[in-house]
Design a protein around this motif. Structure first.
Motif, PDB file in Angstrom:
ATOM      1  N   GLY B  32      41.976  37.118  37.442  1.00 19.55           N
ATOM      2  CA  GLY B  32      40.888  37.540  38.283  1.00 19.55           C
ATOM      3  C   GLY B  32      40.408  36.866  39.826  1.00 19.55           C
ATOM      4  O   GLY B  32      40.305  37.736  40.542  1.00 19.55           O
ATOM      5  N   GLN B  33      40.287  35.548  39.378  1.00 22.76           N
ATOM      6  CA  GLN B  33      40.005  35.021  40.352  1.00 22.76           C
ATOM      7  C   GLN B  33      40.890  34.908  41.620  1.00 22.76           C
ATOM      8  O   GLN B  33      40.707  34.848  42.717  1.00 22.76           O
ATOM      9  N   ILE B  34      42.164  34.614  40.758  1.00 16.19           N
ATOM     10  CA  ILE B  34      43.617  34.770  41.922  1.00 16.19           C
ATOM     11  C   ILE B  34      43.675  35.853  42.728  1.00 16.19           C
ATOM     12  O   ILE B  34      43.707  35.900  43.857  1.00 16.19           O
ATOM     13  N   ALA B  35      43.330  36.947  42.070  1.00 13.04           N
ATOM     14  CA  ALA B  35      43.583  38.449  42.683  1.00 13.04           C
ATOM     15  C   ALA B  35      42.547  38.503  43.816  1.00 13.04           C
ATOM     16  O   ALA B  35      43.042  39.132  44.846  1.00 13.04           O
ATOM     17  N   GLU B  36      41.413  37.928  43.499  1.00 10.19           N
ATOM     18  CA  GLU B  36      40.309  38.058  44.567  1.00 10.19           C
ATOM     19  C   GLU B  36      40.545  37.271  45.593  1.00 10.19           C
ATOM     20  O   GLU B  36      40.550  37.474  46.926  1.00 10.19           O
ATOM     21  N   HIS B  37      41.173  36.014  45.652  1.00 12.91           N
ATOM     22  CA  HIS B  37      41.732  35.180  46.586  1.00 12.91           C
ATOM     23  C   HIS B  37      42.540  35.447  47.531  1.00 12.91           C
ATOM     24  O   HIS B  37      42.568  35.416  48.542  1.00 12.91           O
ATOM     25  N   VAL B  38      43.579  36.155  46.873  1.00 12.88           N
ATOM     26  CA  VAL B  38      44.988  36.616  47.707  1.00 12.88           C
ATOM     27  C   VAL B  38      44.673  37.964  48.057  1.00 12.88           C
ATOM     28  O   VAL B  38      45.661  38.633  48.593  1.00 12.88           O
ATOM     29  N   GLY B  39      43.964  38.850  47.359  1.00 13.25           N
ATOM     30  CA  GLY B  39      43.675  40.237  47.882  1.00 13.25           C
ATOM     31  C   GLY B  39      44.910  41.126  47.481  1.00 13.25           C
ATOM     32  O   GLY B  39      45.084  41.910  48.092  1.00 13.25           O
ATOM     33  N   LEU B  40      45.235  40.893  46.171  1.00  8.99           N
ATOM     34  CA  LEU B  40      46.081  41.664  45.485  1.00  8.99           C
ATOM     35  C   LEU B  40      45.561  42.440  44.400  1.00  8.99           C
ATOM     36  O   LEU B  40      44.531  42.009  43.885  1.00  8.99           O
ATOM     37  N   SER B  41      45.883  43.623  44.116  1.00  6.88           N
ATOM     38  CA  SER B  41      45.542  44.392  43.067  1.00  6.88           C
ATOM     39  C   SER B  41      45.912  43.639  41.737  1.00  6.88           C
ATOM     40  O   SER B  41      47.002  42.617  41.681  1.00  6.88           O
ATOM     41  N   ARG B  42      45.312  43.839  40.463  1.00  6.87           N
ATOM     42  CA  ARG B  42      45.284  42.982  39.486  1.00  6.87           C
ATOM     43  C   ARG B  42      46.713  43.132  38.902  1.00  6.87           C
ATOM     44  O   ARG B  42      47.552  42.340  38.190  1.00  6.87           O
ATOM     45  N   THR B  43      47.076  44.625  38.914  1.00  5.15           N
ATOM     46  CA  THR B  43      48.826  44.938  38.398  1.00  5.15           C
ATOM     47  C   THR B  43      49.832  44.004  39.127  1.00  5.15           C
ATOM     48  O   THR B  43      50.541  43.477  38.557  1.00  5.15           O
ATOM     49  N   THR B  44      49.646  44.127  40.479  1.00  2.00           N
ATOM     50  CA  THR B  44      50.673  43.262  41.582  1.00  2.00           C
ATOM     51  C   THR B  44      50.639  41.736  41.015  1.00  2.00           C
ATOM     52  O   THR B  44      51.682  41.146  40.962  1.00  2.00           O
ATOM     53  N   LEU B  45      49.284  41.250  40.984  1.00  2.00           N
ATOM     54  CA  LEU B  45      49.061  39.927  40.634  1.00  2.00           C
ATOM     55  C   LEU B  45      49.744  39.516  39.259  1.00  2.00           C
ATOM     56  O   LEU B  45      50.432  38.441  39.118  1.00  2.00           O
ATOM     57  N   SER B  46      49.450  40.306  38.497  1.00  2.00           N
ATOM     58  CA  SER B  46      50.147  40.035  36.872  1.00  2.00           C
ATOM     59  C   SER B  46      51.584  39.787  37.007  1.00  2.00           C
ATOM     60  O   SER B  46      52.045  39.104  36.310  1.00  2.00           O
ATOM     61  N   GLU B  47      52.136  40.728  37.721  1.00  2.00           N
ATOM     62  CA  GLU B  47      53.650  40.825  37.904  1.00  2.00           C
ATOM     63  C   GLU B  47      54.114  39.371  38.435  1.00  2.00           C
ATOM     64  O   GLU B  47      55.073  38.779  37.996  1.00  2.00           O
ATOM     65  N   ILE B  48      53.368  39.015  39.533  1.00  2.00           N
ATOM     66  CA  ILE B  48      53.663  37.762  40.123  1.00  2.00           C
ATOM     67  C   ILE B  48      53.380  36.484  39.446  1.00  2.00           C
ATOM     68  O   ILE B  48      54.238  35.631  39.279  1.00  2.00           O
ATOM     69  N   THR B  49      52.031  36.465  38.636  1.00  2.00           N
ATOM     70  CA  THR B  49      52.142  35.349  37.755  1.00  2.00           C
ATOM     71  C   THR B  49      52.957  35.417  36.422  1.00  2.00           C
ATOM     72  O   THR B  49      53.140  34.053  36.027  1.00  2.00           O
ATOM     73  N   ASN B  50      53.345  36.474  35.997  1.00  2.00           N
ATOM     74  CA  ASN B  50      54.281  36.353  34.876  1.00  2.00           C
ATOM     75  C   ASN B  50      55.481  35.818  35.161  1.00  2.00           C
ATOM     76  O   ASN B  50      56.139  35.003  34.412  1.00  2.00           O
ATOM     77  N   VAL B  51      56.070  36.162  36.657  1.00  2.00           N
ATOM     78  CA  VAL B  51      57.312  35.599  37.037  1.00  2.00           C
ATOM     79  C   VAL B  51      57.077  33.928  37.332  1.00  2.00           C
ATOM     80  O   VAL B  51      57.863  33.431  36.895  1.00  2.00           O
ATOM     81  N   LEU B  52      55.885  33.685  37.809  1.00  2.00           N
ATOM     82  CA  LEU B  52      55.735  32.318  38.011  1.00  2.00           C
ATOM     83  C   LEU B  52      55.644  31.528  36.919  1.00  2.00           C
ATOM     84  O   LEU B  52      56.055  30.280  36.780  1.00  2.00           O
ATOM     85  N   LEU B  53      54.978  32.031  35.701  1.00  2.00           N
ATOM     86  CA  LEU B  53      54.938  31.557  34.302  1.00  2.00           C
ATOM     87  C   LEU B  53      56.267  31.269  33.672  1.00  2.00           C
ATOM     88  O   LEU B  53      56.471  30.072  33.148  1.00  2.00           O
ATOM     89  N   GLU B  54      57.283  32.542  33.776  1.00  2.00           N
ATOM     90  CA  GLU B  54      58.489  32.284  33.345  1.00  2.00           C
ATOM     91  C   GLU B  54      59.323  31.186  33.919  1.00  2.00           C
ATOM     92  O   GLU B  54      60.069  30.313  33.199  1.00  2.00           O
ATOM     93  N   ARG B  55      59.023  30.943  35.346  1.00  2.00           N
ATOM     94  CA  ARG B  55      59.923  30.116  36.012  1.00  2.00           C
ATOM     95  C   ARG B  55      59.428  28.640  35.727  1.00  2.00           C
ATOM     96  O   ARG B  55      60.017  27.789  36.222  1.00  2.00           O
ATOM     97  N   GLY B  56      58.087  28.693  35.276  1.00  2.00           N
ATOM     98  CA  GLY B  56      57.534  27.196  34.950  1.00  2.00           C
ATOM     99  C   GLY B  56      56.760  26.614  36.137  1.00  2.00           C
ATOM    100  O   GLY B  56      56.552  25.465  36.138  1.00  2.00           O
ATOM    101  N   ALA B  57      56.610  27.459  37.167  1.00  2.00           N
ATOM    102  CA  ALA B  57      56.034  26.780  38.263  1.00  2.00           C
ATOM    103  C   ALA B  57      54.606  26.615  37.880  1.00  2.00           C
ATOM    104  O   ALA B  57      53.570  25.850  38.614  1.00  2.00           O
ATOM    105  N   ILE B  58      54.033  27.528  37.221  1.00  2.00           N
ATOM    106  CA  ILE B  58      52.666  27.575  36.637  1.00  2.00           C
ATOM    107  C   ILE B  58      52.521  27.482  35.318  1.00  2.00           C
ATOM    108  O   ILE B  58      53.532  27.778  34.445  1.00  2.00           O
ATOM    109  N   THR B  59      51.389  27.156  34.696  1.00  2.00           N
ATOM    110  CA  THR B  59      51.031  27.157  33.134  1.00  2.00           C
ATOM    111  C   THR B  59      49.716  27.530  32.985  1.00  2.00           C
ATOM    112  O   THR B  59      48.811  27.534  33.733  1.00  2.00           O
TER     113      THR B  59
END
Lengths: 413, 413
Positions: B32-59
């Motif tokens: 929620g905090q990330i979505a607020e910072h980057v100005g994206l909807s929760r849905t879009t943000l979730s897609e992006i964080t899932n990709v980043l988690l999969e790729r191991g860029a974030i944890t």
């Protein structure tokens, strides 16, 4: 290495482009629907639509009250302004100004030309252009409130006909002509403006519209009073670090050659420009003073004239061949009225370039004469505007004149 | 003109970069905090964080249960993976491979070198490199799971030492060495890979790290067994339409000169490459067979040798000066061990370039010898990866080898 400034601007512009694209595809939509399509939060989306409304790129239309089933206050719907997203290209030449206007879909929707006295000053030329813009607007029903940008082609540093005197500012100091033109447009139109050498714009137009598919890289040379040039690399117009890229006429071909007006010897311009060709013919006993004289001599097959033309084509070919080895472009384009009159220049240039190239078939560029007509400068100016879009490429900042350095200050003669 | 394919990818990558940047700046945050910072909807943000988690860029890290005042299920917090965002540069040379690893902040965090027999094949070289990568990882504690990309520098089309025979594929057909290297890395590392000529990468590294501020445009030439080159224009490495840009050694300087191995006469390589310089000295009666011989002759001030070196510098200067007129670069960089041993080459090149340039002070590039050492190729490969970021510039697609065309197929010798 840090990320460049302007990242936030880039993201905002990317979002703007997405919003405009969704409206283009779907027609009228509520803010909620747009937000869903582009995946932005309502807050971010509102900021973007407000900017677009202010700029006149989009407009409000009927609400969704008549088509929605749910309850609550009907939501306002947004739609692309019918006249939105126009781009204008302007090309100031020796004796005429041309304009072309494209819509957001990049189709040319209007164009026109206005002639002026070659000796007229820049204030007069700009006035002619403004009259032309009004006339074209009236004829085609375009209102310019939603102009997304204006690209202005301008004679370059080596233009021998740079009009003088330049207009003076309020303080009495001479204002460089390029700056004056830029300021005049900026005062009249509330949109972004880029100004650049019109031969460079012509190169960009040939890269984009000169062949069916367009090319990403091109070396362009135009033979006229001098030799101008333009380079497109990776889809971008090359302006150079201080705006001087593309001065192909001053690449030397013979270290001990004729003294050039730039101060060194043997520039290709001293061999292959129109005046140089006329002078060589005349010095060898065949008086040539006009393109018509040349046409007649070529028709007769005068061997002296053909020899001079071959030398010109060979010199040009050496320069273009060297650049092709360095840049590996998709195309080499040779422009100028003389090329159409004296085809042997092109023939010889092709032969010489062929010799200079790497002996690798897939490295060989397509070599051709220019396809576009007199509107090439205006078209290129529009293309340069398109290429500023963050989704395509950023146009180098240096081409926007700053108060302390206008294009005419580049004049070296 | 339509917008290029890949716009959606571009936007997604832009969003990913924003998310990573926010986490870099703020540390652990809930979705929620990330979505607020980057100005994206929760849905879009979730897609992006899932990709980043999969790729191991974030944890994922602890929840916000202990710090939040409100009620409801505690939200998971996300954080940059400590080892995230690494980039690896690899440079295969004649007798060694170098690697360098940078973090997401573009700092070099590890590097190493491994030597091999100059006659060894590509399978062996790649094995050496993989051993080196493991060793460097073990020494520095880097785990490579979060590699964002690998850039591989590779000897170019004119390298006289391209190892042979090339490895063969399962079907028994010869696989071009570049393709083999690419495939080997692609099989081992699940990340994007680019492969390009290592002299070009060196040019990019000199543009970015060779001077304090970095430059957006540069002409680079390296004197060695041949003359290699690289061009940076508008911050981009120029690869050319079919990957052959930068072959500066085969620009001709004298139409009636010595026959070059490329088939034409008078290429600058026939005058200014190391073997050409040795041969000219020897032909004029001063036997020079090594850089040490040359160093001794220069120390003595042998006039024959100095004359040969001046001719080399002059030929090089004519080529670089012509390119400077065409491209108006910020810098010209001359590299190669011989330049450090025989300073007169550089001196003469500077003088000749000065003559060739437009007589406009602000068009004059800064001319210097190369600053970076043997890791220049690996650094350049990393720089090329950075430049692929959509926020910086897109790396031309043509540099990613396709099955039907690998770099060694460019070999013309």
């Amino acid at each position: 290495m840090s990320k460049p400034a302007g990242v936030h601007t880039l993201i905002r512009q990317t979002h703007e482009d997405r919003v405009l694209q969704v409206l283009r595809e779907h027609g009228a939509l509520t803010r909620g629907q747009i937000a869903e399509h582009v995946g932005l939060s309502r807050t971010t989306l509102s900021e973007i639509t407000n900017v677009l409304l202010e700029r006149g790129a989009i407009t409000t239309t009927n609400t969704d009250g008549d088509i929605r089933a749910g309850r609550g206050r009907p939501a306002e719907r947004l739609v692309l302004d019918p006249g939105a997203g126009q781009f204008m290209g302007v090309d100031f030449g020796h004796s005429r100004v041309r304009i072309a206007v494209s819509d957001a879909a990049h189709h040319i929707i209007a164009s026109g030309v206005e002639f002026y006295d070659p000796d007229s000053g820049w204030a007069e030329r700009v006035d002619s252009c403004f009259r032309l813009i009004e006339q074209v607007g009236a004829d085609s029903g375009i209102h310019y409130g939603a102009l997304q940008g204006i690209g202005i082609g301008f004679p370059g540093p080596f233009s021998p006909r740079m009009p003088k005197p330049v207009p003076t500012s309020d303080s009495g100091t001479a204002v460089p002509a390029g700056q004056f033109v830029y300021d005049s447009f900026a005062e009249r139109f509330d949109t972004s403006i880029i100004i650049d050498n019109n031969t460079r714009f012509a190169a960009l137009a040939e890269a984009i519209w000169g062949s069916d598919a367009g090319v990403q890289s091109l070396v362009y040379a135009r033979l006229s009073d001098g030799i101008g040039g333009g380079l497109v690399v990776g889809g971008h117009l090359v302006t150079g670090t201080s705006g001087f890229a593309g001065e192909l006429g001053h690449i030397s071909v013979s270290p001990n050659g004729v003294l050039c007006r730039c101060g060194k010897r043997g520039c290709v311009e001293t061999v292959a420009s129109v005046p140089a060709i006329f002078a060589s013919c005349t010095a060898r006993g065949v008086a040539i003073n006009s393109l018509e004289d040349l046409r007649a001599a070529v028709a007769k097959g005068d061997p002296v004239v053909v020899g001079v033309l071959r030398d010109a084509g060979d010199a040009l070919g050496r320069v273009l061949g060297s650049l092709a080895v360095a840049l590996n472009p998709a195309e080499i384009v040779i422009a100028g009225d003389i090329v159409h009159i004296a085809g042997v220049i092109f023939e010889q240039a092709v032969a010489t370039i062929g010799y200079e190239l790497l002996p690798v078939p897939e490295a060989a560029p397509h070599i051709r004469v220019a396809h576009l007509g007199d509107d090439v400068g205006a078209l290129g100016a529009i293309a340069a505007l398109f290429h500023r879009s963050p989704l395509l490429a950023s146009y180098p900042e240096t081409t926007q004149p700053e108060p302390h350095r206008g294009p005419t200050q580049r004049n070296i003669s």
